[in-house]
Scaffold this motif. Structure first.
Motif, PDB file in Angstrom:
ATOM      1  N   ILE A 138       5.155   4.469  -2.526  1.00  0.00           N
ATOM      2  CA  ILE A 138       4.440   5.705  -2.868  1.00  0.00           C
ATOM      3  C   ILE A 138       3.744   5.483  -4.210  1.00  0.00           C
ATOM      4  O   ILE A 138       4.287   4.838  -5.107  1.00  0.00           O
ATOM      5  CB  ILE A 138       5.380   6.943  -2.894  1.00  0.00           C
ATOM      6  CG1 ILE A 138       4.560   8.231  -3.083  1.00  0.00           C
ATOM      7  CG2 ILE A 138       6.460   6.815  -3.966  1.00  0.00           C
ATOM      8  CD1 ILE A 138       5.331   9.509  -2.764  1.00  0.00           C
ATOM      9  N   CYS A 139       2.509   6.011  -4.305  1.00  0.00           N
ATOM     10  CA  CYS A 139       1.754   5.823  -5.541  1.00  0.00           C
ATOM     11  C   CYS A 139       1.964   6.996  -6.483  1.00  0.00           C
ATOM     12  O   CYS A 139       2.463   8.050  -6.074  1.00  0.00           O
ATOM     13  CB  CYS A 139       0.259   5.668  -5.239  1.00  0.00           C
ATOM     14  SG  CYS A 139      -0.534   7.204  -4.768  1.00  0.00           S
ATOM     15  N   GLY A 140       1.573   6.828  -7.730  1.00  0.00           N
ATOM     16  CA  GLY A 140       1.768   7.854  -8.755  1.00  0.00           C
ATOM     17  C   GLY A 140       1.074   9.157  -8.385  1.00  0.00           C
ATOM     18  O   GLY A 140       1.635  10.254  -8.561  1.00  0.00           O
ATOM     19  N   THR A 141      -0.157   9.045  -7.835  1.00  0.00           N
ATOM     20  CA  THR A 141      -0.909  10.241  -7.472  1.00  0.00           C
ATOM     21  C   THR A 141      -0.151  11.055  -6.422  1.00  0.00           C
ATOM     22  O   THR A 141      -0.081  12.285  -6.494  1.00  0.00           O
ATOM     23  CB  THR A 141      -2.296   9.833  -6.913  1.00  0.00           C
ATOM     24  OG1 THR A 141      -2.872   8.885  -7.816  1.00  0.00           O
ATOM     25  CG2 THR A 141      -3.204  11.031  -6.780  1.00  0.00           C
ATOM     26  N   CYS A 142       0.415  10.362  -5.439  1.00  0.00           N
ATOM     27  CA  CYS A 142       1.132  11.066  -4.370  1.00  0.00           C
ATOM     28  C   CYS A 142       2.426  11.690  -4.879  1.00  0.00           C
ATOM     29  O   CYS A 142       2.810  12.776  -4.437  1.00  0.00           O
ATOM     30  CB  CYS A 142       1.416  10.132  -3.196  1.00  0.00           C
ATOM     31  SG  CYS A 142      -0.079   9.778  -2.255  1.00  0.00           S
ATOM     32  N   VAL A 143       3.093  11.013  -5.831  1.00  0.00           N
ATOM     33  CA  VAL A 143       4.311  11.594  -6.421  1.00  0.00           C
ATOM     34  C   VAL A 143       3.947  12.902  -7.108  1.00  0.00           C
ATOM     35  O   VAL A 143       4.603  13.931  -6.909  1.00  0.00           O
ATOM     36  CB  VAL A 143       4.956  10.626  -7.438  1.00  0.00           C
ATOM     37  CG1 VAL A 143       6.050  11.332  -8.231  1.00  0.00           C
ATOM     38  CG2 VAL A 143       5.534   9.415  -6.722  1.00  0.00           C
TER      39      VAL A 143
ATOM     40  N   VAL B  71       0.849  -1.193   0.000  1.00  0.00           N
ATOM     41  CA  VAL B  71       0.000   0.000   0.000  1.00  0.00           C
ATOM     42  C   VAL B  71       0.891   1.252   0.000  1.00  0.00           C
ATOM     43  O   VAL B  71       1.991   1.245   0.562  1.00  0.00           O
ATOM     44  CB  VAL B  71      -0.951   0.064   1.227  1.00  0.00           C
ATOM     45  CG1 VAL B  71      -2.036  -0.974   1.128  1.00  0.00           C
ATOM     46  CG2 VAL B  71      -0.166  -0.046   2.519  1.00  0.00           C
ATOM     47  N   CYS B  72       0.366   2.328  -0.607  1.00  0.00           N
ATOM     48  CA  CYS B  72       1.088   3.604  -0.614  1.00  0.00           C
ATOM     49  C   CYS B  72       1.207   4.091   0.825  1.00  0.00           C
ATOM     50  O   CYS B  72       0.213   4.177   1.545  1.00  0.00           O
ATOM     51  CB  CYS B  72       0.346   4.629  -1.467  1.00  0.00           C
ATOM     52  SG  CYS B  72       1.020   6.309  -1.308  1.00  0.00           S
ATOM     53  N   SER B  73       2.402   4.413   1.263  1.00  0.00           N
ATOM     54  CA  SER B  73       2.629   4.820   2.646  1.00  0.00           C
ATOM     55  C   SER B  73       2.012   6.191   2.931  1.00  0.00           C
ATOM     56  O   SER B  73       1.903   6.604   4.077  1.00  0.00           O
ATOM     57  CB  SER B  73       4.122   4.883   2.955  1.00  0.00           C
ATOM     58  OG  SER B  73       4.746   3.709   2.510  1.00  0.00           O
ATOM     59  N   PHE B  74       1.624   6.904   1.865  1.00  0.00           N
ATOM     60  CA  PHE B  74       1.095   8.260   2.060  1.00  0.00           C
ATOM     61  C   PHE B  74      -0.427   8.288   2.063  1.00  0.00           C
ATOM     62  O   PHE B  74      -1.043   8.905   2.931  1.00  0.00           O
ATOM     63  CB  PHE B  74       1.654   9.203   0.992  1.00  0.00           C
ATOM     64  CG  PHE B  74       3.147   9.363   1.104  1.00  0.00           C
ATOM     65  CD1 PHE B  74       3.695  10.411   1.840  1.00  0.00           C
ATOM     66  CD2 PHE B  74       4.008   8.455   0.507  1.00  0.00           C
ATOM     67  CE1 PHE B  74       5.061  10.542   1.971  1.00  0.00           C
ATOM     68  CE2 PHE B  74       5.377   8.584   0.632  1.00  0.00           C
ATOM     69  CZ  PHE B  74       5.913   9.625   1.369  1.00  0.00           C
ATOM     70  N   CYS B  75      -1.073   7.593   1.057  1.00  0.00           N
ATOM     71  CA  CYS B  75      -2.522   7.690   0.976  1.00  0.00           C
ATOM     72  C   CYS B  75      -3.197   6.343   1.215  1.00  0.00           C
ATOM     73  O   CYS B  75      -4.413   6.269   1.301  1.00  0.00           O
ATOM     74  CB  CYS B  75      -2.957   8.265  -0.365  1.00  0.00           C
ATOM     75  SG  CYS B  75      -2.657   7.145  -1.734  1.00  0.00           S
ATOM     76  N   GLY B  76      -2.426   5.291   1.306  1.00  0.00           N
ATOM     77  CA  GLY B  76      -3.005   3.980   1.599  1.00  0.00           C
ATOM     78  C   GLY B  76      -3.545   3.234   0.387  1.00  0.00           C
ATOM     79  O   GLY B  76      -4.115   2.153   0.524  1.00  0.00           O
TER      80      GLY B  76
HETATM   81 ZN   LIG Z   1      -0.511   7.510  -2.444  1.00  0.00          ZN
END
Ligand SMILES: [Zn+2]
Ligand SMILES: Nc1ncnc2c1ncn2[C@@H]1O[C@H](COP(=O)(O)OP(=O)(O)OP(=O)(O)O)[C@@H](O)[C@H]1O
Length: 411
Positions: A28-33, A6-11
């Motif tokens: 980290i996911c693309g959206t969070c990057v 899971v993305c550590s920022f948004c889950g």
């Molecule tokens: Zn994310």
């Protein structure tokens, strides 16, 4: 199926995220990057049209204008950097870094603040707090400080709200000095300190009130306040405290009082309100400029005085020069006058007034040299030779009379 990553920022998981990048123990996911990149870009953009808040770049800019005061340059550059970091990244939980500058008159306190504001491209005003009174009393209102910023920002409220204000002569608000001027109401310095508290911390102020009663709301929360003053007998208070302290008593380490910085308690004893001091977490002390530094103010700093006067004379076709001894004498005299670098201009004005008065009557291309002896005498000696008796209207009149008399005697 249970997600593995899971993305550590948004889950977002490997099933829902567009991309998942793996780091050491985190994803980290693309959206969070993308949104992180956007935040960085926003912060960059918020750096006011390409100006910088990088402390080393700020200090470098200030170096061009201000001689010496190296420690304060660093302290201020860092304080300003942190201040705008707090605004740009909306990290308002960080404490506001208002600054208190302590140093003798004419040592560059205001100049430092002004050159920083210039590097940052934010509006800048100097408010003499001895002219301020409590809200509702006669005289200049505390809110007028915000109004000055609003005007300095040409009516741009958002820009004004990020400006820098120097609160000059802050030491005159010490509790013990009532300092009443004639015609003013009974407003003590302490009361003015009280009335400044809210503004310094951040409050809503009405600015730009039109005759139709329209106005703008402006917050002072993001305004950087730099309080400055000479605090002339603060050093004594500090010295006494150090002497009283067990370490200080008779200790050779603390004899040199130049090196001892005032503590919070010293400033309170001086007469500043603890609540007021509490809003100025950054304190820096400046020393008077010494002779070599005053020489540099004359010769090599942005807007140095000697090149400025040379330009003035060059416009009248005169090549003004100073011998090295002259520069030395000017700097040495200035150092004894107790008004810091301000004394330099006074000395030069006195020294060159006659020369400026007569400059247009000298042949173009004349070279005029100021010597050490001229500085001692307060007058450019060569001027008399160049002008002959034209230098002195009294002498010129006498000479004309004598000539008439001679004519009559011979005729
Ligand atoms: Zn994310
Ligand atoms: N360190 C310095 N380097 C270069 N010029 C200086 C310096 N200090 C003072 N000056 C010159 O002297 C003038 C007065 O300095 P400034 O207004 O900064 O004094 P100040 O420390 O704020 O004094 P005050 O407490 O009286 O307001 C400046 O305009 C500048 O020309």
């Amino acid at each position: 199926m249970k997600p593995l990553c899971v993305c550590s920022f948004c889950g977002a998981s490997e099933f829902t995220a567009d991309v998942l990048l793996a780091g050491t123990g985190a994803y980290i996911c693309g959206t969070c990057v993308t949104s992180a990149a956007q935040s960085i870009a926003d912060a960059e953009l918020a750096r006011y049209g390409g100006s910088t808040t990088d402390p080393t770049a700020l200090a470098a800019h200030v170096d061009r204008w201000v001689i010496g005061q190296e420690r304060t340059k660093r302290v201020l550059s860092v304080a300003v950097h942190n201040h705008y970091k707090r605004i740009n990244k909306a990290a308002h939980n960080l404490q506001k870094s208002n600054v208190l500058l302590i140093g003798p008159t004419g040592c560059g306190k205001t100049l430092l603040a002004r050159s920083l504001a210039e590097a940052l491209q934010v509006p800048f005003v100097v408010a003499d707090v001895t002219g301020l009174t409590q809200a509702g009393y006669a005289g200049e209102d505390v809110d007028s400080v915000a109004e000055m910023l609003f005007r300095a920002a040409d009516g741009d409220v958002a820009l004004a709200a990020r400006g820098i204000v120097v609160l000059d002569e802050i030491d005159k608000l010490a509790r013990r000095s009532v300092g009443l001027t004639r015609g003013s109401l009974d407003v003590s310095g302490e009361a003015v300190q009280q009335s400044l508290l809210k503004m310094v911390e951040g409050t809503q102020v009405r600015v730009g009130v039109t005759p139709q009663g329209r106005s703008h709301e402006m917050s002072t929360a993001d305004v950087l306040f730099i309080a400055s003053g000479a605090f002339s007998d603060l050093a004594e208070i500090t010295r006494d405290r150090v002497r009283r302290s067990p370490l200080g008593f008779g200790s050779p380490l603390v004899v040199a009082d130049e090196g001892v910085d005032p503590e919070f308690e010293d400033l309170v004893e001086f007469g500043m309100l603890p609540e007021f001091l509490g809003r100025f977490p950054v304190v820096s002390r400046l020393a008077a400029l010494d002779v070599p530094q005053l020489r540099r103010v004359l010769l090599d700093v942005e807007h140095a005085l000697v090149p400025e006067y040379r330009t003035l004379f060059a416009l009248d076709g005169i090549d003004l020069r100073f011998t090295d001894a002259a520069i030395d004498r000017i700097a040495t005299q200035a150092a004894t006058l107790g008004t810091g670098a301000r004394a330099l201009r006074r000395i030069l004005e006195d020294l060159l007034t006659d020369a400026m008065f007569h400059a247009t009557r000298l042949p173009r291309g004349t070279s005029l040299t100021v010597t050490g002896a001229d500085v001692e005498a307060g007058r450019v000696g060569q001027l008399d030779d160049l002008l002959g008796d034209r230098a002195d209207p009294q002498k010129a009149a006498e000479e004309a009379m004598r000539a008439r008399f001679r004519r009559r005697a011979s005729g």
